[in-house]
Design a protein around this motif. Structure first.
Motif, PDB file in Angstrom:
ATOM      1  N   ASP A   1     -52.385 -26.132  -4.248  1.00 42.86           N
ATOM      2  CA  ASP A   1     -52.404 -24.864  -4.974  1.00 42.86           C
ATOM      3  C   ASP A   1     -53.697 -24.109  -4.673  1.00 42.86           C
ATOM      4  O   ASP A   1     -54.798 -24.626  -4.873  1.00 42.86           O
ATOM      5  N   TRP A   2     -53.541 -22.869  -4.167  1.00 39.33           N
ATOM      6  CA  TRP A   2     -54.678 -21.993  -3.877  1.00 39.33           C
ATOM      7  C   TRP A   2     -54.475 -20.686  -4.638  1.00 39.33           C
ATOM      8  O   TRP A   2     -54.115 -19.658  -4.067  1.00 39.33           O
ATOM      9  N   THR A   3     -54.693 -20.726  -5.944  1.00 47.12           N
ATOM     10  CA  THR A   3     -54.456 -19.570  -6.815  1.00 47.12           C
ATOM     11  C   THR A   3     -55.641 -18.610  -6.787  1.00 47.12           C
ATOM     12  O   THR A   3     -56.802 -19.035  -6.834  1.00 47.12           O
ATOM     13  N   LEU A   4     -55.334 -17.314  -6.719  1.00 44.64           N
ATOM     14  CA  LEU A   4     -56.364 -16.284  -6.825  1.00 44.64           C
ATOM     15  C   LEU A   4     -56.506 -15.904  -8.297  1.00 44.64           C
ATOM     16  O   LEU A   4     -55.541 -15.471  -8.932  1.00 44.64           O
ATOM     17  N   GLN A   5     -57.718 -16.038  -8.834  1.00 40.30           N
ATOM     18  CA  GLN A   5     -57.995 -15.691 -10.224  1.00 40.30           C
ATOM     19  C   GLN A   5     -58.749 -14.365 -10.285  1.00 40.30           C
ATOM     20  O   GLN A   5     -59.723 -14.169  -9.565  1.00 40.30           O
ATOM     21  N   ILE A   6     -58.253 -13.469 -11.153  1.00 38.97           N
ATOM     22  CA  ILE A   6     -58.900 -12.172 -11.362  1.00 38.97           C
ATOM     23  C   ILE A   6     -59.220 -12.047 -12.854  1.00 38.97           C
ATOM     24  O   ILE A   6     -58.307 -11.965 -13.676  1.00 38.97           O
ATOM     25  N   LYS A   7     -60.499 -12.027 -13.188  1.00 44.22           N
ATOM     26  CA  LYS A   7     -60.907 -11.940 -14.585  1.00 44.22           C
ATOM     27  C   LYS A   7     -60.991 -10.471 -15.020  1.00 44.22           C
ATOM     28  O   LYS A   7     -61.251  -9.581 -14.214  1.00 44.22           O
ATOM     29  N   PHE A   8     -60.753 -10.257 -16.333  1.00 46.48           N
ATOM     30  CA  PHE A   8     -60.878  -8.918 -16.928  1.00 46.48           C
ATOM     31  C   PHE A   8     -60.126  -7.882 -16.094  1.00 46.48           C
ATOM     32  O   PHE A   8     -60.698  -6.899 -15.586  1.00 46.48           O
ATOM     33  N   VAL A   9     -58.833  -8.096 -15.961  1.00 47.41           N
ATOM     34  CA  VAL A   9     -57.992  -7.261 -15.095  1.00 47.41           C
ATOM     35  C   VAL A   9     -58.062  -5.793 -15.514  1.00 47.41           C
ATOM     36  O   VAL A   9     -58.051  -5.458 -16.701  1.00 47.41           O
ATOM     37  N   GLN A  10     -58.129  -4.929 -14.510  1.00 44.26           N
ATOM     38  CA  GLN A  10     -58.133  -3.486 -14.712  1.00 44.26           C
ATOM     39  C   GLN A  10     -56.921  -2.873 -14.016  1.00 44.26           C
ATOM     40  O   GLN A  10     -56.312  -3.494 -13.143  1.00 44.26           O
TER      41      GLN A  10
ATOM     42  N   ALA B   1     -55.758 -12.650 -14.686  1.00 47.62           N
ATOM     43  CA  ALA B   1     -54.547 -12.733 -13.863  1.00 47.62           C
ATOM     44  C   ALA B   1     -54.655 -13.925 -12.926  1.00 47.62           C
ATOM     45  O   ALA B   1     -55.720 -14.196 -12.361  1.00 47.62           O
ATOM     46  N   LEU B   2     -53.548 -14.658 -12.765  1.00 48.99           N
ATOM     47  CA  LEU B   2     -53.472 -15.794 -11.846  1.00 48.99           C
ATOM     48  C   LEU B   2     -52.390 -15.492 -10.808  1.00 48.99           C
ATOM     49  O   LEU B   2     -51.203 -15.468 -11.127  1.00 48.99           O
ATOM     50  N   VAL B   3     -52.824 -15.248  -9.570  1.00 46.29           N
ATOM     51  CA  VAL B   3     -51.896 -14.918  -8.481  1.00 46.29           C
ATOM     52  C   VAL B   3     -51.652 -16.201  -7.686  1.00 46.29           C
ATOM     53  O   VAL B   3     -52.561 -16.710  -7.025  1.00 46.29           O
ATOM     54  N   PRO B   4     -50.429 -16.760  -7.715  1.00 42.01           N
ATOM     55  CA  PRO B   4     -50.201 -18.103  -7.166  1.00 42.01           C
ATOM     56  C   PRO B   4     -50.012 -18.123  -5.655  1.00 42.01           C
ATOM     57  O   PRO B   4     -49.552 -17.152  -5.050  1.00 42.01           O
ATOM     58  N   CYS B   5     -50.376 -19.262  -5.049  1.00 39.68           N
ATOM     59  CA  CYS B   5     -50.093 -19.520  -3.633  1.00 39.68           C
ATOM     60  C   CYS B   5     -50.152 -21.031  -3.418  1.00 39.68           C
ATOM     61  O   CYS B   5     -51.240 -21.614  -3.332  1.00 39.68           O
ATOM     62  N   VAL B   6     -48.969 -21.669  -3.353  1.00 41.09           N
ATOM     63  CA  VAL B   6     -48.867 -23.117  -3.153  1.00 41.09           C
ATOM     64  C   VAL B   6     -48.400 -23.363  -1.721  1.00 41.09           C
ATOM     65  O   VAL B   6     -47.383 -22.813  -1.287  1.00 41.09           O
ATOM     66  N   ILE B   7     -49.157 -24.184  -0.972  1.00 44.88           N
ATOM     67  CA  ILE B   7     -48.944 -24.348   0.465  1.00 44.88           C
ATOM     68  C   ILE B   7     -48.801 -25.832   0.796  1.00 44.88           C
ATOM     69  O   ILE B   7     -49.640 -26.641   0.388  1.00 44.88           O
ATOM     70  N   ASN B   8     -47.767 -26.177   1.582  1.00 46.40           N
ATOM     71  CA  ASN B   8     -47.585 -27.535   2.090  1.00 46.40           C
ATOM     72  C   ASN B   8     -48.005 -27.601   3.563  1.00 46.40           C
ATOM     73  O   ASN B   8     -47.889 -26.614   4.299  1.00 46.40           O
ATOM     74  N   ASN B   9     -48.456 -28.793   3.974  1.00 45.90           N
ATOM     75  CA  ASN B   9     -48.799 -29.067   5.386  1.00 45.90           C
ATOM     76  C   ASN B   9     -49.875 -28.115   5.907  1.00 45.90           C
ATOM     77  O   ASN B   9     -49.795 -27.634   7.043  1.00 45.90           O
ATOM     78  N   ILE B  10     -50.885 -27.873   5.091  1.00 44.26           N
ATOM     79  CA  ILE B  10     -51.936 -26.938   5.503  1.00 44.26           C
ATOM     80  C   ILE B  10     -52.809 -27.531   6.596  1.00 44.26           C
ATOM     81  O   ILE B  10     -53.373 -26.791   7.405  1.00 44.26           O
ATOM     82  N   GLY B  11     -52.914 -28.868   6.669  1.00 50.50           N
ATOM     83  CA  GLY B  11     -53.710 -29.498   7.720  1.00 50.50           C
ATOM     84  C   GLY B  11     -55.152 -29.042   7.693  1.00 50.50           C
ATOM     85  O   GLY B  11     -55.810 -29.048   6.656  1.00 50.50           O
ATOM     86  N   ASP B  12     -55.646 -28.612   8.847  1.00 49.75           N
ATOM     87  CA  ASP B  12     -57.028 -28.132   8.952  1.00 49.75           C
ATOM     88  C   ASP B  12     -57.129 -26.627   8.720  1.00 49.75           C
ATOM     89  O   ASP B  12     -58.190 -26.037   8.948  1.00 49.75           O
TER      90      ASP B  12
END
Length: 301
Positions: free
Chosen positions: A133-142, A85-96
């Motif tokens: 892009d800061w995607t959360l990856q979950i392998k072998f989803v249950q 599973a690929l849970v997306p999170c794309v963020i602009n202007n993250i800075g520090d």
């Protein structure tokens, strides 16, 4: 005439001398004044005087633009069990700022930046350098992985969005009834489709009883699989009694499905329903019926 001419020359030299003296004095005063002003500015800058204050007031520091999420809040992602599973999170202007992933049902901190804080190493943040892009990856989803996930940025104040992960159980389905009845010499066609699958299977195997039959062309069996369509078809053009038995469709990424095929050889199809046991008790001999009636009379008396 000669005397007058000499007097004129002397007067001219004297005027020029005065001019040179005045010009030199003017330049000296100008240079001294400029040097004093430069010293004054340097002193003011060094002492934090009015000049520095005026510059600070005229050019205020630029504020960083606020954090903005390109991924829409409450986005829904569907994954099937066993997949990635690929849970997306794309963020602009993250800075520090630092990105963290939190599983909301138990407030479990999964990742901070690229570091995984969960003891379950199936979770990992995927991020390329200079990417937003800061995607959360979950392998072998249950099934237990389903639920709400929070993508949080450590800005001031912290800001976040929520992503819903739905986990489905993919399964195979063979069209038609669970039992099929054919006469010898007729054709058999079994159509298998993978349902609730988020990605095509790597393969689909067919089994006759316990034997894999995908390549049993010499036995009159032909299997055609369209992985992109998530479907597979088994055909037998001239069914024989040896083709009777259980047929199973087994995709690589889904629960299998089965059907039982009866090749009739003069049997009564009604007697074969439910494994040939459903209505067979009705086919009793006359003597059996008399015994049953006698038993009922004795019980009534």
């Amino acid at each position: 005439m000669h005397g007058n001419h000499t007097a004129h020359l002397e007067y001219s030299d004297e005027e020029e001398l005065k001019t040179d003296v005045c010009l030199g004095f003017f330049l000296m005063v100008l240079f001294t004044s400029s040097y004093s002003e430069v010293d004054s500015v340097d002193l003011d800058l060094a002492d934090g005087g009015d000049v520095l204050n005026e510059l600070g007031a005229s050019f205020p520091p630029l504020e960083s633009p606020p954090v903005h999420f390109d991924t829409e809040n409450n986005t829904v992602v569907t994954a099937q069990t066993g997949s990635t599973a690929l849970v997306p999170c794309v963020i602009n202007n993250i800075g520090d700022g630092t990105v963290s992933w939190i599983r909301r049902k138990d407030y479990h901190l999964l990742t901070v930046g690229l570091a995984t804080y969960s003891s379950d190493d199936r979770f990992q943040a995927i991020h390329l350098q200079h990417s937003e892009d800061w995607t959360l990856q979950i392998k072998f989803v249950q099934q237990r992985d389903g639920g709400l996930y929070e993508c949080q940025v450590s800005s001031h104040p912290p800001t976040s969005i929520f992503i819903q992960l739905n986990v489905v159980e993919a399964r195979a389905d063979i069209q038609g009834p669970s039992e099929k009845f054919l006469k010898p010499g007729s054709g058999l066609r079994l159509q298998c489709t993978v349902l609730q699958s988020t990605e095509p299977p790597a393969y689909v195997f067919w089994y006759h009883n316990n034997r894999m039959i995908n390549y049993d062309v010499d036995r009159g069996i032909n299997v055609t699989t369209e992985l992109s369509e998530k479907s597979s078809t088994l055909t037998i053009t001239n069914a024989a009694t040896r083709h009777s038995g259980n047929y199973s469709c087994v995709p690589s990424n889904a629960q299998p499905a089965s059907t039982y095929v009866h090749i009739l050889n003069g049997e009564n199809p009604a007697a074969m329903q439910h494994g040939g046991r459903g209505l067979s008790w009705l086919q009793c001999s006359p003597s059996s019926w008399l015994l049953i009636l006698f038993s009922l009379v004795v019980l009534m008396c």
